[in-house]
Motif scaffolding. Structure first.
Motif, PDB file in Angstrom:
ATOM      1  N   GLN A  23       0.830  -1.198   0.000  1.00 21.15           N
ATOM      2  CA  GLN A  23       0.000   0.000   0.000  1.00 21.15           C
ATOM      3  C   GLN A  23       0.873   1.260   0.000  1.00 21.15           C
ATOM      4  N   GLN A  24       1.927   1.257   0.809  1.00 20.57           N
ATOM      5  CA  GLN A  24       2.831   2.404   0.849  1.00 20.57           C
ATOM      6  C   GLN A  24       3.520   2.578  -0.498  1.00 20.57           C
ATOM      7  N   ARG A  25       3.946   1.491  -1.106  1.00 15.23           N
ATOM      8  CA  ARG A  25       4.599   1.560  -2.410  1.00 15.23           C
ATOM      9  C   ARG A  25       3.647   2.114  -3.463  1.00 15.23           C
ATOM     10  N   TYR A  26       2.389   1.699  -3.434  1.00 16.48           N
ATOM     11  CA  TYR A  26       1.404   2.214  -4.387  1.00 16.48           C
ATOM     12  C   TYR A  26       1.220   3.720  -4.195  1.00 16.48           C
ATOM     13  N   ARG A  27       1.190   4.169  -2.941  1.00 17.07           N
ATOM     14  CA  ARG A  27       1.084   5.608  -2.682  1.00 17.07           C
ATOM     15  C   ARG A  27       2.301   6.344  -3.239  1.00 17.07           C
ATOM     16  N   GLU A  28       3.475   5.728  -3.134  1.00 12.92           N
ATOM     17  CA  GLU A  28       4.682   6.336  -3.688  1.00 12.92           C
ATOM     18  C   GLU A  28       4.590   6.450  -5.204  1.00 12.92           C
ATOM     19  N   TYR A  29       4.072   5.413  -5.865  1.00 11.35           N
ATOM     20  CA  TYR A  29       3.915   5.474  -7.324  1.00 11.35           C
ATOM     21  C   TYR A  29       2.990   6.615  -7.714  1.00 11.35           C
ATOM     22  N   VAL A  30       1.894   6.755  -7.000  1.00 16.92           N
ATOM     23  CA  VAL A  30       0.950   7.823  -7.290  1.00 16.92           C
ATOM     24  C   VAL A  30       1.615   9.179  -7.066  1.00 16.92           C
ATOM     25  N   GLU A  63      -1.081   2.866 -15.692  1.00 15.51           N
ATOM     26  CA  GLU A  63      -1.769   1.936 -14.815  1.00 15.51           C
ATOM     27  C   GLU A  63      -0.760   0.996 -14.164  1.00 15.51           C
ATOM     28  N   VAL A  64      -0.869   0.843 -12.864  1.00 15.44           N
ATOM     29  CA  VAL A  64      -0.027  -0.060 -12.085  1.00 15.44           C
ATOM     30  C   VAL A  64      -0.889  -1.263 -11.715  1.00 15.44           C
ATOM     31  N   SER A  65      -0.460  -2.445 -12.095  1.00 19.02           N
ATOM     32  CA  SER A  65      -1.244  -3.655 -11.855  1.00 19.02           C
ATOM     33  C   SER A  65      -0.820  -4.355 -10.572  1.00 19.02           C
ATOM     34  N   SER A  66      -1.659  -4.245  -9.553  1.00 16.54           N
ATOM     35  CA  SER A  66      -1.367  -4.978  -8.315  1.00 16.54           C
ATOM     36  C   SER A  66      -1.522  -6.476  -8.556  1.00 16.54           C
ATOM     37  N   LEU A  68      -0.528  -8.137 -11.265  1.00 13.22           N
ATOM     38  CA  LEU A  68       0.745  -8.627 -11.809  1.00 13.22           C
ATOM     39  C   LEU A  68       1.824  -8.674 -10.729  1.00 13.22           C
ATOM     40  N   VAL A  69       1.848  -7.661  -9.883  1.00 12.30           N
ATOM     41  CA  VAL A  69       2.812  -7.636  -8.781  1.00 12.30           C
ATOM     42  C   VAL A  69       2.673  -8.902  -7.944  1.00 12.30           C
ATOM     43  N   ASN A  70       1.437  -9.256  -7.615  1.00 11.62           N
ATOM     44  CA  ASN A  70       1.195 -10.448  -6.795  1.00 11.62           C
ATOM     45  C   ASN A  70       1.470 -11.734  -7.564  1.00 11.62           C
ATOM     46  N   LYS A  71       1.018 -11.794  -8.807  1.00 11.23           N
ATOM     47  CA  LYS A  71       1.180 -13.011  -9.603  1.00 11.23           C
ATOM     48  C   LYS A  71       2.653 -13.363  -9.797  1.00 11.23           C
ATOM     49  N   LEU A  72       3.473 -12.357 -10.117  1.00  8.10           N
ATOM     50  CA  LEU A  72       4.897 -12.594 -10.373  1.00  8.10           C
ATOM     51  C   LEU A  72       5.751 -12.449  -9.121  1.00  8.10           C
ATOM     52  N   ARG A  73       5.099 -12.096  -8.015  1.00  8.24           N
ATOM     53  CA  ARG A  73       5.826 -11.864  -6.756  1.00  8.24           C
ATOM     54  C   ARG A  73       7.001 -10.917  -6.982  1.00  8.24           C
ATOM     55  N   MET A  74       6.692  -9.816  -7.648  1.00  4.76           N
ATOM     56  CA  MET A  74       7.720  -8.828  -7.990  1.00  4.76           C
ATOM     57  C   MET A  74       8.266  -8.176  -6.726  1.00  4.76           C
ATOM     58  N   ASN A  75       9.595  -8.067  -6.667  1.00  7.39           N
ATOM     59  CA  ASN A  75      10.181  -7.364  -5.530  1.00  7.39           C
ATOM     60  C   ASN A  75      10.133  -5.856  -5.815  1.00  7.39           C
ATOM     61  N   GLU A  76      10.558  -5.070  -4.848  1.00  4.68           N
ATOM     62  CA  GLU A  76      10.463  -3.615  -4.970  1.00  4.68           C
ATOM     63  C   GLU A  76      11.232  -3.085  -6.175  1.00  4.68           C
ATOM     64  N   LEU A  77      12.428  -3.584  -6.398  1.00  4.83           N
ATOM     65  CA  LEU A  77      13.236  -3.127  -7.526  1.00  4.83           C
ATOM     66  C   LEU A  77      12.545  -3.441  -8.857  1.00  4.83           C
ATOM     67  N   GLU A  78      11.993  -4.630  -8.987  1.00  6.69           N
ATOM     68  CA  GLU A  78      11.285  -5.009 -10.218  1.00  6.69           C
ATOM     69  C   GLU A  78      10.067  -4.115 -10.453  1.00  6.69           C
ATOM     70  N   ARG A  80       9.626  -1.025  -9.332  1.00  9.87           N
ATOM     71  CA  ARG A  80      10.090   0.323  -9.682  1.00  9.87           C
ATOM     72  C   ARG A  80      10.585   0.377 -11.128  1.00  9.87           C
ATOM     73  N   TYR A  81      11.249  -0.680 -11.568  1.00 10.07           N
ATOM     74  CA  TYR A  81      11.736  -0.733 -12.946  1.00 10.07           C
ATOM     75  C   TYR A  81      10.562  -0.676 -13.929  1.00 10.07           C
ATOM     76  N   VAL A  82       9.546  -1.486 -13.694  1.00  6.68           N
ATOM     77  CA  VAL A  82       8.405  -1.521 -14.605  1.00  6.68           C
ATOM     78  C   VAL A  82       7.655  -0.187 -14.567  1.00  6.68           C
ATOM     79  N   PHE A  83       7.480   0.391 -13.380  1.00  7.17           N
ATOM     80  CA  PHE A  83       6.827   1.691 -13.265  1.00  7.17           C
ATOM     81  C   PHE A  83       7.629   2.749 -14.025  1.00  7.17           C
ATOM     82  N   GLY A  84       8.940   2.743 -13.845  1.00  8.92           N
ATOM     83  CA  GLY A  84       9.805   3.689 -14.561  1.00  8.92           C
ATOM     84  C   GLY A  84       9.721   3.503 -16.061  1.00  8.92           C
ATOM     85  N   HIS A  85       9.627   2.256 -16.501  1.00  6.68           N
ATOM     86  CA  HIS A  85       9.494   1.975 -17.929  1.00  6.68           C
ATOM     87  C   HIS A  85       8.224   2.633 -18.483  1.00  6.68           C
ATOM     88  N   GLU A  86       7.120   2.492 -17.770  1.00 12.08           N
ATOM     89  CA  GLU A  86       5.868   3.102 -18.237  1.00 12.08           C
ATOM     90  C   GLU A  86       5.955   4.626 -18.203  1.00 12.08           C
TER      91      GLU A  86
END
Length: 107
Positions: A23-30, A63-66, A68-78, A80-86
């Motif tokens: 939740q905190q990470r999502y707030r940071e993305y926003v 759009e940030v997909s929670s 996909l984050v859960n399905k792939l068990r993406m860590n914080e760095l992954e 952030r990389y995908v968010f930065g890519h978008e």
């Protein structure tokens, strides 16, 4: 037009994970999205129904997909990389709008 960021973007029966760290990470993305997108009219949306992270020049959103984050068990760095890519697609659109939009007409 004002840059918009929405958190969370979910129906009442469809809430993202209750994990405080996520939740905190999502707030940071926003927050980061609002800072970078500024007065562009684009928004950052957190979605548990989207299949992937995405940038849309037609919907004016990132759009940030929670899901996909859960399905792939993406860590914080992954994440952030995908968010930065978008976010970089937004920069591409600003730098060369005709060329960026033209890629969709060719495809």
């Amino acid at each position: 037009m004002t840059g918009r960021s929405e958190f969370p973007l979910h129906s009442a029966e469809s809430q993202p994970e209750k994990n405080d760290e996520l939740q905190q990470r999502y707030r940071e993305y926003v927050g980061l999205g609002s800072l970078i997108l500024g007065e562009s009219g684009f928004s950052v949306r957190i979605s548990d129904t989207a299949d992937t992270f995405s940038f849309s020049h037609t919907n004016r959103s990132i759009e940030v997909s929670s899901r996909l984050v859960n399905k792939l068990r993406m860590n914080e760095l992954e994440q952030r990389y995908v968010f930065g890519h978008e976010m970089s697609h937004f920069v591409q659109l600003l730098q060369a709008p005709d060329a960026y939009i033209g890629t969709f007409e060719i495809a």
